[in-house]
Design an enzyme around this catalytic site. Sequence first.
Site, short mmCIF file in Angstrom:
data_model
loop_
_atom_site.label_atom_id
_atom_site.label_comp_id
_atom_site.label_asym_id
_atom_site.label_seq_id
_atom_site.Cartn_x
_atom_site.Cartn_y
_atom_site.Cartn_z
N LYS A 10 0.83 -1.22 0.00
CA LYS A 10 0.00 0.00 0.00
C LYS A 10 0.86 1.27 0.00
O LYS A 10 2.07 1.21 0.23
CB LYS A 10 -0.92 -0.05 1.23
CG LYS A 10 -1.91 -1.23 1.19
CD LYS A 10 -2.88 -1.20 2.38
CE LYS A 10 -3.89 -2.33 2.29
NZ LYS A 10 -4.91 -2.25 3.37
N TYR A 50 -12.48 -3.20 -3.70
CA TYR A 50 -13.02 -3.16 -2.33
C TYR A 50 -14.55 -3.16 -2.31
O TYR A 50 -15.15 -2.63 -1.37
CB TYR A 50 -12.47 -1.94 -1.59
CG TYR A 50 -11.06 -2.11 -1.06
CD1 TYR A 50 -10.70 -3.21 -0.28
CD2 TYR A 50 -10.08 -1.15 -1.31
CE1 TYR A 50 -9.42 -3.36 0.23
CE2 TYR A 50 -8.78 -1.29 -0.80
CZ TYR A 50 -8.47 -2.40 -0.03
OH TYR A 50 -7.20 -2.54 0.48
N PHE A 58 -15.39 3.32 7.20
CA PHE A 58 -13.99 3.58 6.86
C PHE A 58 -13.74 3.64 5.35
O PHE A 58 -12.63 3.93 4.91
CB PHE A 58 -13.07 2.53 7.51
CG PHE A 58 -13.31 1.11 7.04
CD1 PHE A 58 -12.73 0.63 5.86
CD2 PHE A 58 -14.11 0.25 7.78
CE1 PHE A 58 -12.95 -0.67 5.44
CE2 PHE A 58 -14.33 -1.06 7.36
CZ PHE A 58 -13.76 -1.52 6.18
N ARG A 86 -1.57 -14.42 4.25
CA ARG A 86 -2.37 -13.80 5.33
C ARG A 86 -1.66 -14.01 6.68
O ARG A 86 -1.67 -13.13 7.53
CB ARG A 86 -3.79 -14.40 5.37
CG ARG A 86 -4.64 -14.13 4.12
CD ARG A 86 -5.21 -12.77 4.00
NE ARG A 86 -6.10 -12.38 5.06
CZ ARG A 86 -6.88 -11.28 5.01
NH1 ARG A 86 -6.88 -10.49 3.94
NH2 ARG A 86 -7.64 -10.97 6.01
N THR A 92 -5.64 -7.60 10.52
CA THR A 92 -5.89 -6.34 9.81
C THR A 92 -5.45 -5.12 10.62
O THR A 92 -4.82 -4.20 10.08
CB THR A 92 -7.40 -6.23 9.48
OG1 THR A 92 -7.80 -7.40 8.78
CG2 THR A 92 -7.68 -5.00 8.63
N ARG A 103 2.41 -6.67 9.55
CA ARG A 103 1.64 -5.60 10.19
C ARG A 103 2.01 -5.46 11.67
O ARG A 103 2.07 -4.36 12.21
CB ARG A 103 0.15 -5.87 10.03
CG ARG A 103 -0.37 -5.61 8.61
CD ARG A 103 -1.72 -6.26 8.40
NE ARG A 103 -2.38 -5.84 7.16
CZ ARG A 103 -3.47 -6.45 6.69
NH1 ARG A 103 -4.01 -7.46 7.35
NH2 ARG A 103 -4.02 -6.03 5.57
N ASN A 113 -2.16 0.04 6.83
CA ASN A 113 -1.61 -1.19 7.40
C ASN A 113 -0.73 -1.95 6.40
O ASN A 113 -0.62 -3.18 6.45
CB ASN A 113 -2.74 -2.07 7.95
CG ASN A 113 -3.73 -2.46 6.88
OD1 ASN A 113 -3.60 -2.04 5.72
ND2 ASN A 113 -4.71 -3.26 7.23
N HIS A 116 -2.03 -5.51 1.34
CA HIS A 116 -3.27 -6.25 1.06
C HIS A 116 -2.92 -7.65 0.58
O HIS A 116 -1.98 -7.82 -0.19
CB HIS A 116 -4.09 -5.54 -0.03
CG HIS A 116 -5.19 -6.42 -0.56
ND1 HIS A 116 -6.41 -6.50 0.06
CD2 HIS A 116 -5.21 -7.28 -1.61
CE1 HIS A 116 -7.15 -7.39 -0.60
NE2 HIS A 116 -6.46 -7.88 -1.61
N GLU A 127 -9.39 -10.86 -7.85
CA GLU A 127 -8.50 -9.71 -7.72
C GLU A 127 -7.37 -9.73 -8.76
O GLU A 127 -6.99 -8.67 -9.29
CB GLU A 127 -7.92 -9.66 -6.30
CG GLU A 127 -9.02 -9.36 -5.27
CD GLU A 127 -8.54 -9.37 -3.83
OE1 GLU A 127 -9.30 -8.93 -2.96
OE2 GLU A 127 -7.40 -9.83 -3.56
P1 IDP Z 1 -7.80 -7.10 5.21
O1 IDP Z 1 -6.98 -6.08 4.46
O2 IDP Z 1 -7.02 -7.68 6.36
O3 IDP Z 1 -8.40 -8.16 4.31
P2 IDP Z 1 -10.47 -5.93 5.36
O4 IDP Z 1 -11.44 -6.16 6.47
O5 IDP Z 1 -10.74 -6.61 4.04
O6 IDP Z 1 -9.01 -6.33 5.90
O7 IDP Z 1 -10.37 -4.36 5.15
C1 IDP Z 1 -9.73 -3.81 4.02
C2 IDP Z 1 -8.85 -2.65 4.46
O8 IDP Z 1 -9.65 -1.60 4.95
C3 IDP Z 1 -7.91 -2.96 5.63
O9 IDP Z 1 -6.71 -3.61 5.22
C4 IDP Z 1 -7.66 -1.60 6.21
O10 IDP Z 1 -6.74 -0.87 5.41
C5 IDP Z 1 -9.04 -0.95 6.07
N1 IDP Z 1 -9.90 -1.15 7.24
C6 IDP Z 1 -10.65 -2.24 7.52
N2 IDP Z 1 -11.37 -2.09 8.65
C7 IDP Z 1 -11.08 -0.86 9.11
C8 IDP Z 1 -11.51 -0.11 10.24
O11 IDP Z 1 -12.32 -0.57 11.08
N3 IDP Z 1 -10.96 1.13 10.41
C9 IDP Z 1 -10.07 1.65 9.52
N4 IDP Z 1 -9.65 0.99 8.40
C10 IDP Z 1 -10.14 -0.26 8.21
MG MG Z 2 -9.90 -8.08 2.91
#
Ligand code: IDP
Ligand code: MG
Length: 134
Positions: A10, A50, A58, A86, A92, A103, A113, A116, A127
């Site tokens: 990212k 997304y 968010f 993962r 996350t 992370r 973070n 992805h 994807e």
């Molecule tokens: P992942 O990246 O671990 O698969 P997802 O739930 O798919 O997590 O969320 C996608 C991205 O959105 C996360 O990697 C993070 O950058 C952001 N994100 C997810 N949940 C939150 C939140 O509750 N607050 C702020 N950012 C979030």
């Molecule tokens: Mg995800």
Amino acid sequence: MQDRTLIILKPDAMKRKLVGEIISRIEKKNLTIVRMDMRTLDKKTLDQHYDEHKGKPFYPSLVEFMSSGPVVVMEVQGRDAQSVMRNLMGKTDPITADPGTIRGDLGIDFTENLIHGSDSKLTADREIGIFFGA
Ligand code: IDP
Ligand code: MG
């Protein structure tokens, strides 16, 4: 065929010059990077990528952040590539991600973070299609 997964380093990984560090962890695990490209993502691509998060609180800041600068997009292959990646990435939210994960070791912000990774075989195919066309 090997399992494959879509990885995005990212914009924070680029800005903080952590791309080498993260690629090194992927290589040390003996996964194989088969395609890699640096690009700046537009809103249309991010809306597709997304889709499952549209409407969440968010979401606007996620898209803003993800389009804020260049990213590195990769297809990574290896046995059980999605879950292996993962596990390397960690949870996350970097605050709860275990030490030893990307992370957990390198970040502290929920949105910014660093990385992805596709969360299943089906998601990986979808994807990789979005970013590499097949
Ligand atoms: P992942 O990246 O671990 O698969 P997802 O739930 O798919 O997590 O969320 C996608 C991205 O959105 C996360 O990697 C993070 O950058 C952001 N994100 C997810 N949940 C939150 C939140 O509750 N607050 C702020 N950012 C979030
Ligand atoms: Mg995800």
